[in-house]
Design a protein around this motif. Structure first.
Motif, short mmCIF file in Angstrom:
data_model
loop_
_atom_site.label_atom_id
_atom_site.label_comp_id
_atom_site.label_asym_id
_atom_site.label_seq_id
_atom_site.Cartn_x
_atom_site.Cartn_y
_atom_site.Cartn_z
N ALA A 288 -9.58 13.18 -24.46
CA ALA A 288 -8.17 13.09 -24.85
C ALA A 288 -8.08 12.33 -26.16
O ALA A 288 -8.93 11.47 -26.44
CB ALA A 288 -7.33 12.39 -23.78
N ALA A 289 -7.08 12.64 -26.96
CA ALA A 289 -6.91 11.96 -28.24
C ALA A 289 -5.44 12.02 -28.65
O ALA A 289 -4.70 12.92 -28.24
CB ALA A 289 -7.79 12.59 -29.32
N GLY A 290 -5.02 11.06 -29.44
CA GLY A 290 -3.65 11.01 -29.93
C GLY A 290 -3.18 9.58 -30.03
O GLY A 290 -3.97 8.64 -29.96
N THR A 291 -1.87 9.39 -30.21
CA THR A 291 -1.34 8.04 -30.17
C THR A 291 -1.40 7.53 -28.74
O THR A 291 -1.50 8.33 -27.79
CB THR A 291 0.12 8.02 -30.65
N PRO A 292 -1.33 6.21 -28.53
CA PRO A 292 -1.31 5.72 -27.15
C PRO A 292 -0.18 6.35 -26.34
O PRO A 292 -0.37 6.69 -25.16
CB PRO A 292 -1.10 4.21 -27.32
N GLY A 293 0.99 6.55 -26.97
CA GLY A 293 2.10 7.19 -26.27
C GLY A 293 1.80 8.62 -25.87
O GLY A 293 2.15 9.05 -24.76
N GLU A 294 1.15 9.36 -26.77
CA GLU A 294 0.81 10.75 -26.47
C GLU A 294 -0.21 10.84 -25.34
O GLU A 294 -0.12 11.72 -24.48
CB GLU A 294 0.28 11.44 -27.72
N VAL A 295 -1.18 9.94 -25.35
CA VAL A 295 -2.22 9.96 -24.31
C VAL A 295 -1.62 9.59 -22.96
O VAL A 295 -1.92 10.24 -21.94
CB VAL A 295 -3.38 9.03 -24.69
N THR A 296 -0.76 8.57 -22.92
CA THR A 296 -0.16 8.20 -21.64
C THR A 296 0.80 9.27 -21.15
O THR A 296 0.92 9.51 -19.95
CB THR A 296 0.58 6.86 -21.74
N ALA A 297 1.49 9.96 -22.08
CA ALA A 297 2.43 11.01 -21.69
C ALA A 297 1.73 12.20 -21.05
O ALA A 297 2.37 13.00 -20.35
CB ALA A 297 3.25 11.46 -22.89
N SER A 298 0.43 12.32 -21.29
CA SER A 298 -0.31 13.44 -20.70
C SER A 298 -0.52 13.25 -19.20
O SER A 298 -0.91 14.17 -18.50
CB SER A 298 -1.67 13.59 -21.38
N GLN A 299 -0.26 12.03 -18.72
CA GLN A 299 -0.46 11.73 -17.30
C GLN A 299 0.89 11.55 -16.61
O GLN A 299 1.87 11.11 -17.23
CB GLN A 299 -1.28 10.45 -17.15
N PRO A 300 1.00 11.90 -15.35
CA PRO A 300 2.29 11.82 -14.66
C PRO A 300 2.78 10.40 -14.45
O PRO A 300 1.99 9.47 -14.28
CB PRO A 300 2.03 12.52 -13.32
N ALA A 301 4.10 10.25 -14.50
CA ALA A 301 4.74 8.99 -14.14
C ALA A 301 4.67 8.81 -12.63
O ALA A 301 4.40 9.76 -11.88
CB ALA A 301 6.18 8.98 -14.63
N ARG A 302 4.98 7.59 -12.17
CA ARG A 302 4.87 7.28 -10.74
C ARG A 302 6.20 6.76 -10.22
O ARG A 302 6.87 5.97 -10.88
CB ARG A 302 3.78 6.24 -10.50
N ILE A 303 6.54 7.20 -9.03
CA ILE A 303 7.71 6.71 -8.31
C ILE A 303 7.23 6.31 -6.92
O ILE A 303 6.52 7.07 -6.26
CB ILE A 303 8.80 7.79 -8.18
N SER A 304 7.61 5.11 -6.48
CA SER A 304 7.23 4.69 -5.14
C SER A 304 8.42 4.04 -4.46
O SER A 304 9.27 3.42 -5.11
CB SER A 304 6.04 3.72 -5.18
N PHE A 305 8.49 4.18 -3.15
CA PHE A 305 9.59 3.63 -2.37
C PHE A 305 9.24 3.71 -0.89
O PHE A 305 8.33 4.46 -0.49
CB PHE A 305 10.90 4.40 -2.64
N ALA A 306 9.97 2.93 -0.10
CA ALA A 306 9.82 2.99 1.36
C ALA A 306 11.10 3.55 1.95
O ALA A 306 12.21 3.17 1.56
CB ALA A 306 9.55 1.60 1.92
N LEU A 307 10.95 4.48 2.87
CA LEU A 307 12.10 5.07 3.55
C LEU A 307 12.52 4.18 4.73
O LEU A 307 11.68 3.47 5.30
CB LEU A 307 11.74 6.46 4.06
N PRO A 308 13.80 4.21 5.10
CA PRO A 308 14.24 3.40 6.25
C PRO A 308 13.68 3.94 7.56
O PRO A 308 13.16 5.07 7.63
CB PRO A 308 15.77 3.53 6.20
N GLU A 309 13.76 3.13 8.59
CA GLU A 309 13.26 3.51 9.90
C GLU A 309 13.94 4.80 10.36
O GLU A 309 15.15 4.98 10.20
CB GLU A 309 13.53 2.39 10.91
N GLY A 310 13.16 5.70 10.91
CA GLY A 310 13.70 6.98 11.36
C GLY A 310 13.52 8.09 10.36
O GLY A 310 13.78 9.26 10.67
#
Length: 321
Positions: free
Chosen positions: A216-238
């Protein structure tokens, strides 16, 4: 600065380097570095970084391909290149009984157009250690001495091999400021580093090497943009992951669950986050510990390494199709 200015400070075309026995450490890489640019070479151990830098420094000829530094072949035209470059190796190997000042004077005597040694030591914060013997320096101070000597000749191109290894946080930040000021003054800097935060902070552009090739090559922003962002959370009981709508409609490309926490991967963070929050609002539930973030350079680096090795996602992730 020479009036005969080449288009690029460093130009590499289909560069290859093979060792005795047939092992090919560098397998046809191409990149260029502009004048005054900071360029980082990243990669795991054995990726080919050191082999590449040695070719750029003129320490060995390439097996195939072409490399020019300031318009010259650094190996065949070493006399034209060496006075205009500075090199900071991983290990300086200085005589341990000499003082810092004596070492700097000795080095200055072998350097064309050297600046006063005291000035070079001051730039790296070692002026107060001038009378101390090299063997009494800490590891971080030795790295700063390495850098001071690399700066003696007012280099147009500066090669930094792991420049902040062994430095404490404050000294590392001071070194970053120095590298930025050198770049602002027109010095081209090529660095290798294991500190991805360092590459992200300093590099205008970078290349990630894997098994001798550029993954991979490019600006740091371009290289990081090639990878998916992350979302995390916990669902309520049930509630469980199966209660979520079809994730592909949210732009999610992979998902997994660990310790009751749902993790989503997305190339469109805004779209995925908007859909997730809208669904939670309509369902009247709270997403506990909600965390949204773009990929860091470290995450991108690890992701690129996995992809280059043929494993696009960890085994615990499911690809959303």
């Amino acid at each position: 600065m020479s009036s005969n200015r080449h288009a690029y400070a460093i130009e590499v075309v289909d560069l290859r380097r093979a060792y005795q026995g047939g092992f090919e450490a560098v397998r046809g890489i191409t990149f260029e570095v502009g004048h005054g640019e900071v360029f980082a070479l990243l990669g795991t151990n054995g990726a080919g970084k050191t082999s590449t830098v040695e070719l750029l420094e003129g320490l060995a000829p390439p097996t195939a391909g072409r490399v020019t530094v300031l318009g010259h072949d650094p190996h065949r035209e070493r006399a034209a290149v060496r006075p205009r470059t500075g090199v900071m190796l991983q290990e300086g190997g200085f005589p341990s009984e000499l003082t810092v000042a004596e070492t700097a004077r000795l080095w200055a005597g072998c350097t064309s157009g050297a600046r006063p040694p005291r000035e070079a030591l001051a730039r790296v914060g070692l002026e107060g250690r001038a009378k101390v013997r090299v063997k009494q320096l800490s590891g971080g101070e030795r790295r700063r001495l390495d850098l001071a000597l690399a700066l003696l000749g007012h280099p147009e191109v500066l090669f930094l091999d792991e420049p902040t290894t062994g430095l404490d946080v404050e000294a590392r930040r001071d070194t970053w400021d120095l590298v930025r000021s050198l770049s602002d003054d027109g010095t081209t800097v090529l660095l290798t580093t294991h500190y991805l935060e360092e590459a992200e902070a300093l590099a205008d552009r970078l290349a990630v090497l894997h098994e001798g090739r550029i993954a991979a090559a490019g600006t740091p922003g371009e290289v990081t943009a090639s990878q998916p962002a992350r979302i995390s959370f916990a669902l309520p009981e049930g509630y469980g992951p199966d209660d979520l709508p079809p994730l592909i409609e949210w732009g999610v490309v992979g998902h997994g669950t660990e310790g009751g926490v749902v993790h989503l991967r997305s190339h469109d963070l805004q779209r995925s986050a908007t859909r997730l929050l809208r669904w939670a609002a309509e369902a009247g539930i709270e997403l506990r510990g909600l965390d949204l973030r773009s990929a860091s350079l470290e995450e991108a680096f690890l992701g690129i390494a996995r992809e280059a090795a043929g494993a696009s996602v960890p085994e615990t992730w499911e690809v959303t199709a």
